[in-house]
Write an enzyme that holds these catalytic residues in place. Structure first.
Site, PDB file in Angstrom:
ATOM      1  N   HIS B 123       0.834  -1.210   0.000  1.00  0.00           N
ATOM      2  CA  HIS B 123       0.000   0.000   0.000  1.00  0.00           C
ATOM      3  C   HIS B 123       0.872   1.265   0.000  1.00  0.00           C
ATOM      4  O   HIS B 123       0.669   2.171  -0.820  1.00  0.00           O
ATOM      5  CB  HIS B 123      -0.906  -0.033   1.233  1.00  0.00           C
ATOM      6  CG  HIS B 123      -1.712   1.219   1.429  1.00  0.00           C
ATOM      7  ND1 HIS B 123      -3.038   1.323   1.050  1.00  0.00           N
ATOM      8  CD2 HIS B 123      -1.375   2.429   1.969  1.00  0.00           C
ATOM      9  CE1 HIS B 123      -3.472   2.544   1.338  1.00  0.00           C
ATOM     10  NE2 HIS B 123      -2.486   3.234   1.905  1.00  0.00           N
ATOM     11  N   GLU B 124       1.826   1.303   0.886  1.00  0.00           N
ATOM     12  CA  GLU B 124       2.638   2.519   1.010  1.00  0.00           C
ATOM     13  C   GLU B 124       3.477   2.774  -0.237  1.00  0.00           C
ATOM     14  O   GLU B 124       3.658   3.916  -0.642  1.00  0.00           O
ATOM     15  CB  GLU B 124       3.530   2.432   2.254  1.00  0.00           C
ATOM     16  CG  GLU B 124       2.769   2.344   3.567  1.00  0.00           C
ATOM     17  CD  GLU B 124       1.751   3.459   3.761  1.00  0.00           C
ATOM     18  OE1 GLU B 124       1.934   4.547   3.183  1.00  0.00           O
ATOM     19  OE2 GLU B 124       0.752   3.219   4.473  1.00  0.00           O
ATOM     20  N   HIS B 127       1.685   4.690  -2.708  1.00  0.00           N
ATOM     21  CA  HIS B 127       1.812   6.145  -2.522  1.00  0.00           C
ATOM     22  C   HIS B 127       3.162   6.630  -3.050  1.00  0.00           C
ATOM     23  O   HIS B 127       3.242   7.672  -3.697  1.00  0.00           O
ATOM     24  CB  HIS B 127       1.734   6.496  -1.038  1.00  0.00           C
ATOM     25  CG  HIS B 127       0.374   6.328  -0.429  1.00  0.00           C
ATOM     26  ND1 HIS B 127      -0.772   6.766  -1.040  1.00  0.00           N
ATOM     27  CD2 HIS B 127      -0.014   5.764   0.751  1.00  0.00           C
ATOM     28  CE1 HIS B 127      -1.819   6.497  -0.263  1.00  0.00           C
ATOM     29  NE2 HIS B 127      -1.386   5.875   0.829  1.00  0.00           N
ATOM     30  N   HIS B 133      -5.311   7.416  -2.082  1.00  0.00           N
ATOM     31  CA  HIS B 133      -6.292   6.475  -1.550  1.00  0.00           C
ATOM     32  C   HIS B 133      -7.519   6.393  -2.455  1.00  0.00           C
ATOM     33  O   HIS B 133      -7.874   7.359  -3.111  1.00  0.00           O
ATOM     34  CB  HIS B 133      -6.729   6.921  -0.152  1.00  0.00           C
ATOM     35  CG  HIS B 133      -5.706   6.642   0.890  1.00  0.00           C
ATOM     36  ND1 HIS B 133      -5.595   7.363   2.058  1.00  0.00           N
ATOM     37  CD2 HIS B 133      -4.710   5.715   0.949  1.00  0.00           C
ATOM     38  CE1 HIS B 133      -4.601   6.891   2.793  1.00  0.00           C
ATOM     39  NE2 HIS B 133      -4.036   5.890   2.122  1.00  0.00           N
TER      40      HIS B 133
END
Lengths: 84, 466
Positions: B123-124, B127, B133
């Site tokens: 997930h990170e 980014h 998101h």
């Protein structure tokens, strides 16, 4: 549904500001969030989190706010309102 | 008003775990491996390439921090905010990724209370390459933590995430947008730390058969593994091959030249020659003399474990490699040694009793080659390795000895050959059996040498100054 406690409300407002659903409170005036704005922000947060968008800070919403998550905001930071 | 998407303008991104979790059951190698696989999730389907670097400069700096750590996103103890990453951009923190050190980070754990590091990292890193998101419940970019996402070796991004990252970077050539990502067998994840032995390999570090290459500003020295499976079976078990630690991109998406040839590399800071003395569990391939060859032309490093060669620029494999060594007019079967002689800007290749001379400017073999070795008087006719060192001299290695040719000279310097083990590996007792030789800097270093001996991260390091 019972009205949220002051503590939950404070937690909710803080959470919604932190993740981009509410503009940060104005530190110079200490202005509180308007109830309509708060309800819209809660509804947006509920939609984002897969809950029914009631705009009410209910237990499911509070539980979602306590779910571990990424620190980044969900929405681009809303600019703080300026006084004319 | 949605902001303009941010993305990296370059496609090769470096990463580094700057700080590791303090009190975590996950070892450093496991953390690094999980970061590698979490990044690979994204690079498998986009033209992005991630490579781990050891220095202080990396595009994606990974930290395990607690509480307020001087960015806009202080952590809040267990639960709550668990990690964040900065979007690409001009800011110096762009791409940096922070994990809350107060979380109970887990991997392949049945503990429902832990925080699966791989899931969060995927997930990170989304980014870190520019994704925000989304509300889609199946997306990995949904902001809430929903538990482990499965085995890192077989994880594939949900379609929604693939489409979003393709919108930023396009599709990797090898990937069909409508097909599952390539499921090529990835490198092994390290075993959990408690399954490892920390016993260092005490192999033949003082009776070396070396392939060496000085790389600005580092040195790679590689030592073939024991020649027989029997020797392998008696060796203690140690972590998986650390090839990607040293030249990361070489092992991420491409075969690692060292592990494929059964050779273990070790790269160390400038000024030191280090011999890898690690035994890799399960890797019992026979290594022939001189199978790994390295040579350096201006700003370009070539490594060849056999019939193919890899071209590196910095720590990255250049596109289109590996290629056959026949590009250089070399015969099949590989060469024994190669090095570039700064004196005439020619690169010399050695095989058996022949040598070839390659012109860096015309990019062709010079006429009249191969010729009979040796070119330099006093150098043996067959070689294991050759290199140019920081003193400008050329060094030739064969068996247990080495020969030095001063810069521009055509004959071996007086007093050579000398012992490789004594002068390069600082072995204190050349007669000691491998079992009792630890390869560490000895007590009998020559004057002017600075010995350093340390065990770092499970590695034994034996080094000497130049």
């Amino acid at each position: 549904a019972p009205a949220p406690s002051a503590e939950d409300l404070s937690l909710g407002v803080d959470w919604l500001s932190r993740f981009g659903y509410l503009p940060p409170p104005d530190p110079t005036t200490g202005q509180l969030q308007a109830p309509e704005e708060l309800s819209k922000a809660i509804a947006a947060m509920q939609r984002f989190g897969g809950l029914e968008a009631t705009g009410v800070l209910d237990q499911a919403t509070l539980a979602l706010m306590k779910t571990p998550r990424c620190s980044l905001p969900d929405l681009p930071a809303a600019p703080a309102r300026r006084r004319r | 008003q949605a902001p303009a998407p941010t993305k990296w303008s370059k496609r090769n991104l470096s990463w580094r775990v700057r700080t590791f979790p303090r009190d975590s059951p996950l070892g450093r190698d496991t953390v690094r491996a999980l970061m590698h696989y979490a990044l690979k999730v994204w690079s498998d389907i986009t033209p992005l390439n991630f490579h781990e670097v050891a220095g202080s400069r990396a595009d994606i700096q990974i930290d395990f921090s607690a509480a307020d750590h001087n960015d806009r996103y202080p952590f809040d103890g267990p639960g709550g905010a668990v990690a964040h990453a900065f979007l690409p951009g001009d800011h110096h923190t762009a791409g940096d990724t922070h994990f809350d050190d107060d979380e109970a980070w887990t991997f392949r754990s049945s503990d429902a209370h832990g925080m699966d590091l791989f899931a969060v990292a995927v997930h990170e890193f989304g980014h870190a390459i520019g994704l925000g998101h989304v509300a889609a419940p199946r997306s990995v970019m949904q902001p809430y933590y929903h538990g482990p996402v499965g085995d890192p070796l077989h994880y594939g991004l949900p379609y929604e995430d693939r489409v979003r990252v393709w919108q930023l970077y396009g599709v990797r050539e090898s990937v069909s947008p409508t097909a599952q990502p390539d499921t090529e067998e990835p490198p092994l994840l390290p075993e959990p730390p408690n399954n490892r032995s920390s016993t260092p390999w005490r192999g033949h570090s003082c009776s070396p058969s070396l392939a060496v290459q000085r790389v600005m500003p580092s040195v790679i020295s590689s030592q073939p593994l024991p020649q027989s499976p029997a020797a392998a079976s008696t060796s203690p078990t140690l972590p998986a091959p650390p090839c990607h630690r040293h030249l990361p991109s070489a092992s991420m998406n491409l075969p690692c030249p060292w592990t494929s040839s059964g050779v273990i590399p070790h790269v160390v800071p400038s000024g030191f020659l280090t011999v890898a003395i690690k035994w890799v569990r399960g890797l019992a391939g026979t290594v022939e003399r001189g199978r790994l060859t390295g040579w350096l032309s201006p700003a370009r490093l070539f490594l060849s474990p056999g019939d193919r060669y890899w071209l590196f620029k910095d720590n990255n494999v250049e596109e289109g490699f590996p290629r056959p060594i026949s590009d250089f007019g070399l015969p099949p079967g590989g060469v024994d040694a190669a090095f570039s002689w700064a004196h005439n800007d020619k690169t010399y290749f050695f095989k058996d009793q022949l040598y070839w001379r390659y012109d860096e400017h015309t990019r062709r073999m010079d006429p009249g080659h191969p010729a009979q070795s040796p070119l330099w008087r006093g150098v043996p006719s067959t070689l294991d390795a050759a290199m140019r060192w920081s003193d400008g001299a050329a060094y030739f290695f064969r068996g247990q000895e080495y020969w030095k040719v001063l810069d521009g000279e055509l004959a071996v310097a007086p007093g050579y050959p000398q012992s490789t083990a004594r002068d390069w590996l600082v072995c204190r007792d050349l007669q000691t059996s491998p079992e009792s030789t630890d390869g560490q800097a000895g007590a009998h270093a020559r004057p002017g040498q600075t010995d350093q001996s340390r065990s770092e991260d499970g590695y034994q390091v034996c080094s000497c100054s130049s």
